[in-house]
Design a protein around this motif. Structure first.
Motif, PDB file in Angstrom:
ATOM      1  N   ILE A 144      71.398  28.954  11.606  1.00  0.00           N
ATOM      2  CA  ILE A 144      71.832  29.373  10.269  1.00  0.00           C
ATOM      3  C   ILE A 144      71.334  28.392   9.211  1.00  0.00           C
ATOM      4  CG2 ILE A 144      73.862  29.670   8.803  1.00  0.00           C
ATOM      5  CD1 ILE A 144      75.318  30.739  11.296  1.00  0.00           C
ATOM      6  N   ALA A 145      71.346  27.080   9.517  1.00  0.00           N
ATOM      7  CA  ALA A 145      70.854  26.080   8.564  1.00  0.00           C
ATOM      8  C   ALA A 145      69.383  26.314   8.247  1.00  0.00           C
ATOM      9  CB  ALA A 145      71.058  24.677   9.131  1.00  0.00           C
ATOM     10  N   GLY A 146      68.589  26.610   9.274  1.00  0.00           N
ATOM     11  CA  GLY A 146      67.165  26.852   9.053  1.00  0.00           C
ATOM     12  C   GLY A 146      66.909  28.073   8.195  1.00  0.00           C
ATOM     13  N   TRP A 147      67.708  29.130   8.420  1.00  0.00           N
ATOM     14  CA  TRP A 147      67.488  30.379   7.667  1.00  0.00           C
ATOM     15  C   TRP A 147      68.036  30.285   6.248  1.00  0.00           C
ATOM     16  CZ3 TRP A 147      71.121  33.781   5.626  1.00  0.00           C
ATOM     17  CH2 TRP A 147      70.590  34.963   5.116  1.00  0.00           C
ATOM     18  N   ALA A 148      69.252  29.705   6.097  1.00  0.00           N
ATOM     19  CA  ALA A 148      69.933  29.727   4.808  1.00  0.00           C
ATOM     20  C   ALA A 148      69.315  28.773   3.796  1.00  0.00           C
ATOM     21  CB  ALA A 148      71.410  29.378   4.996  1.00  0.00           C
ATOM     22  N   SER A 149      68.503  27.806   4.236  1.00  0.00           N
ATOM     23  CA  SER A 149      67.973  26.790   3.321  1.00  0.00           C
ATOM     24  C   SER A 149      66.853  27.299   2.425  1.00  0.00           C
ATOM     25  CB  SER A 149      67.463  25.587   4.120  1.00  0.00           C
ATOM     26  OG  SER A 149      68.517  24.952   4.792  1.00  0.00           O
ATOM     27  N   ASN A 150      66.294  28.462   2.750  1.00  0.00           N
ATOM     28  CA  ASN A 150      65.188  29.026   1.962  1.00  0.00           C
ATOM     29  C   ASN A 150      64.023  28.041   1.869  1.00  0.00           C
ATOM     30  OD1 ASN A 150      63.913  31.033   0.409  1.00  0.00           O
ATOM     31  ND2 ASN A 150      64.547  30.048  -1.508  1.00  0.00           N
ATOM     32  N   ASN A 151      63.686  27.465   3.030  1.00  0.00           N
ATOM     33  CA  ASN A 151      62.625  26.467   3.099  1.00  0.00           C
ATOM     34  C   ASN A 151      61.837  26.706   4.383  1.00  0.00           C
ATOM     35  OD1 ASN A 151      61.577  23.788   4.207  1.00  0.00           O
ATOM     36  ND2 ASN A 151      62.094  23.186   2.112  1.00  0.00           N
ATOM     37  N   LYS A 152      60.524  26.700   4.280  1.00  0.00           N
ATOM     38  CA  LYS A 152      59.703  27.006   5.459  1.00  0.00           C
ATOM     39  C   LYS A 152      59.829  25.943   6.544  1.00  0.00           C
ATOM     40  CE  LYS A 152      56.383  29.817   2.902  1.00  0.00           C
ATOM     41  NZ  LYS A 152      54.978  29.951   2.440  1.00  0.00           N
ATOM     42  N   TYR A 153      59.904  24.688   6.130  1.00  0.00           N
ATOM     43  CA  TYR A 153      60.097  23.620   7.118  1.00  0.00           C
ATOM     44  C   TYR A 153      61.412  23.812   7.871  1.00  0.00           C
ATOM     45  CZ  TYR A 153      56.269  20.962   4.949  1.00  0.00           C
ATOM     46  OH  TYR A 153      55.066  20.541   4.478  1.00  0.00           O
ATOM     47  N   SER A 154      62.481  24.116   7.108  1.00  0.00           N
ATOM     48  CA  SER A 154      63.793  24.306   7.719  1.00  0.00           C
ATOM     49  C   SER A 154      63.787  25.507   8.656  1.00  0.00           C
ATOM     50  CB  SER A 154      64.856  24.512   6.629  1.00  0.00           C
ATOM     51  OG  SER A 154      64.944  23.388   5.798  1.00  0.00           O
ATOM     52  N   LEU A 155      63.169  26.599   8.225  1.00  0.00           N
ATOM     53  CA  LEU A 155      63.132  27.799   9.058  1.00  0.00           C
ATOM     54  C   LEU A 155      62.381  27.545  10.356  1.00  0.00           C
ATOM     55  CD1 LEU A 155      63.734  30.779   9.444  1.00  0.00           C
ATOM     56  CD2 LEU A 155      61.632  31.317   8.192  1.00  0.00           C
ATOM     57  N   LEU A 156      61.250  26.868  10.258  1.00  0.00           N
ATOM     58  CA  LEU A 156      60.469  26.575  11.463  1.00  0.00           C
ATOM     59  C   LEU A 156      61.253  25.643  12.394  1.00  0.00           C
ATOM     60  CD1 LEU A 156      57.858  27.039  12.938  1.00  0.00           C
ATOM     61  CD2 LEU A 156      56.816  25.166  11.660  1.00  0.00           C
ATOM     62  N   GLY A 157      61.958  24.653  11.814  1.00  0.00           N
ATOM     63  CA  GLY A 157      62.791  23.777  12.629  1.00  0.00           C
ATOM     64  C   GLY A 157      63.910  24.533  13.307  1.00  0.00           C
ATOM     65  N   GLY A 158      64.542  25.485  12.598  1.00  0.00           N
ATOM     66  CA  GLY A 158      65.603  26.287  13.193  1.00  0.00           C
ATOM     67  C   GLY A 158      65.094  27.162  14.324  1.00  0.00           C
ATOM     68  N   VAL A 159      63.924  27.769  14.135  1.00  0.00           N
ATOM     69  CA  VAL A 159      63.326  28.606  15.191  1.00  0.00           C
ATOM     70  C   VAL A 159      62.991  27.756  16.415  1.00  0.00           C
ATOM     71  CG1 VAL A 159      61.311  29.996  15.781  1.00  0.00           C
ATOM     72  CG2 VAL A 159      62.453  30.341  13.594  1.00  0.00           C
ATOM     73  N   ARG A 160      62.415  26.590  16.177  1.00  0.00           N
ATOM     74  CA  ARG A 160      62.091  25.692  17.293  1.00  0.00           C
ATOM     75  C   ARG A 160      63.349  25.279  18.059  1.00  0.00           C
ATOM     76  NH1 ARG A 160      57.710  21.044  15.704  1.00  0.00           N
ATOM     77  NH2 ARG A 160      55.848  22.345  15.578  1.00  0.00           N
ATOM     78  N   ALA A 161      64.382  24.894  17.309  1.00  0.00           N
ATOM     79  CA  ALA A 161      65.613  24.450  17.957  1.00  0.00           C
ATOM     80  C   ALA A 161      66.247  25.562  18.777  1.00  0.00           C
ATOM     81  CB  ALA A 161      66.601  23.950  16.893  1.00  0.00           C
ATOM     82  N   THR A 162      66.220  26.781  18.243  1.00  0.00           N
ATOM     83  CA  THR A 162      66.802  27.910  18.967  1.00  0.00           C
ATOM     84  C   THR A 162      66.054  28.170  20.265  1.00  0.00           C
ATOM     85  OG1 THR A 162      67.412  28.888  16.836  1.00  0.00           O
ATOM     86  CG2 THR A 162      67.474  30.319  18.765  1.00  0.00           C
ATOM     87  N   ALA A 163      64.726  28.238  20.186  1.00  0.00           N
ATOM     88  CA  ALA A 163      63.929  28.471  21.399  1.00  0.00           C
ATOM     89  C   ALA A 163      64.108  27.342  22.408  1.00  0.00           C
ATOM     90  CB  ALA A 163      62.453  28.617  21.017  1.00  0.00           C
ATOM     91  N   GLN A 164      64.178  26.118  21.900  1.00  0.00           N
ATOM     92  CA  GLN A 164      64.319  24.953  22.772  1.00  0.00           C
ATOM     93  C   GLN A 164      65.652  24.974  23.504  1.00  0.00           C
ATOM     94  OE1 GLN A 164      63.041  21.239  21.005  1.00  0.00           O
ATOM     95  NE2 GLN A 164      64.788  20.162  21.856  1.00  0.00           N
ATOM     96  N   MET A 165      66.726  25.270  22.779  1.00  0.00           N
ATOM     97  CA  MET A 165      68.050  25.266  23.399  1.00  0.00           C
ATOM     98  C   MET A 165      68.188  26.387  24.417  1.00  0.00           C
ATOM     99  SD  MET A 165      70.782  24.188  20.466  1.00  0.00           S
ATOM    100  CE  MET A 165      70.814  22.524  19.812  1.00  0.00           C
ATOM    101  N   ILE A 166      67.685  27.566  24.073  1.00  0.00           N
ATOM    102  CA  ILE A 166      67.756  28.684  25.025  1.00  0.00           C
ATOM    103  C   ILE A 166      66.966  28.344  26.288  1.00  0.00           C
ATOM    104  CG2 ILE A 166      67.019  31.066  25.411  1.00  0.00           C
ATOM    105  CD1 ILE A 166      67.653  31.578  22.441  1.00  0.00           C
TER     106      ILE A 166
END
Length: 356
Positions: A144-166
């Motif tokens: 949610i932090a990656g998506w809600a920040s409206n920032n490409k760096y944040s979004l990419l970090g959120g996607v990476r973290a999600t894939a990594q944790m899964i």
């Protein structure tokens, strides 16, 4: 439930909350001190003798800083993300058994009539499942932090973290299944009791599962060499690029809480928890305190391991991270589960007799 029990639980929860926050604050100082030692510099040494007031100074700084909301953020989700991360980090501590029972202080005995205090807030029959469920929920805060920040760096970090944790929750779950098979219980206290004679790390399946678990542990906590979600050289600081002041402090505290939680879980699953080796202190009347001391010592070792690895190993590439998780860790995890099943049925009694 009587009033005395409610008072006892409240005292236990507030005491644990104070210990957690104090421990996390000084864990951050310990990391900075060890980092300075490894890099041949003094580290924080201005706030108080040897820098011992540095965590207090940092806390005041985070609280006093201005709260800024970037343009076009989803404000509700932007605020919800660090709250989820912090809440999940705290909830995990509810089922950790730190030891046996201690005599209640006189004032608590007079107030509630309770004679002993169990060094655990709650002891559910499915404590291991509770830990896995709570740790799995924490990924929502990052996503949610990656998506809600409206920032490409944040979004990419959120996607990476999600894939990594899964990816790494699967091998971590398989390594924990090994312990559940050998212990015959999902209850954390029962897993500790099952290691009175032989710690799980000293058994062949437990030895294999330990290395799978530790590798997944670093990936789950987003720490080097698996900190791809926060890679400073690529993504600024990843999913919390747009966070500052107290909101950043919540993410910061949640990360260090999760590291200590994982250290506690490693101790409970593989190193006997609060069991004291060689029966030290048995019959002295101080078994619980000695067990608590050994538990804290083991946890501090694994907490130090996080720091040591961070300042020693380089970061993996993202494709290496995914390949390791899916092509190496999961097959080894499945092998460990089958190995544990065979060991428990045919070899467990004979292996245990070697240590008695």
């Amino acid at each position: 439930m009587d009033f005395g029990m409610i008072i006892a639980w409240a005292v236990k929860i507030l005491s644990l909350f104070f210990v957690i926050l104090t421990g996390v604050a000084y864990y951050t100082l310990a990391e900075r001190k060890f980092a300075g030692f490894i890099q041949d510099r003094p580290g924080p040494n201005r706030a108080g003798p040897f820098g011992i007031f540095q965590p207090l100074a940092d806390g005041i700084k985070f609280i006093a800083k201005e709260e800024i909301f970037p343009k076009n953020v989803s404000r509700a989700m932007y605020l919800l993300a660090p709250t989820i991360s912090m809440t999940c980090a705290i909830l995990a501590w509810a089922v950790i058994p730190f030891g046996g029972t201690l005599p209640a202080p006189v004032w608590l005995l007079n107030l509630t009539g309770i004679e002993t205090i169990n060094l655990q807030v709650a002891n559910p029959d499915a404590g291991v499942l509770y830990m896995l469920a709570v740790s799995s929920l924490s990924v929502y805060g990052i996503m949610i932090a990656g998506w809600a920040s409206n920032n490409k760096y944040s979004l990419l970090g959120g996607v990476r973290a999600t894939a990594q944790m899964i990816s790494y929750e699967l091998p971590m779950g398989l390594s924990i299944v090994v312990i559940v098979i050998m212990s015959g219980s999902l209850k954390l206290t029962s897993i500790c009791e099952a290691q009175k004679d032989v710690w799980n790390i000293l058994t062949p399946p437990g030895f294999v599962a330990f290395f799978i678990y530790v590798t997944a542990m670093f990936a789950e906590t987003n720490r080097l060499p698996f900190d791809l979600a926060e890679a400073e050289s690529e993504l600024v600081v990843g999913f919390h690029t747009e966070y500052g002041a107290f909101k950043f402090a919540m993410f910061f505290l949640a990360e260090y809480m999760n590291m200590i939680t994982m250290s506690c879980l490693t101790t409970l699953l593989f190193f006997g928890g609060y069991n004291v080796p060689f029966g030290l202190g048995a019959g002295s009347g101080f078994e619980t305190l000695i067990g608590l001391g050994f538990f804290i010592g083991k946890v501090l070792f694994f907490a130090f391991l996080f720091i040591w690895v961070r300042w020693t190993l380089p970061r993996f590439r993202y494709d290496q991270l995914m390949r390791l998780g899916w092509k190496k860790m999961i097959p080894w995890g499945l092998f460990a589960v089958m190995f544990a099943s065979i060991y428990t049925v045919y070899w467990k009694e004979s292996w245990t007799s070697l240590f008695l």
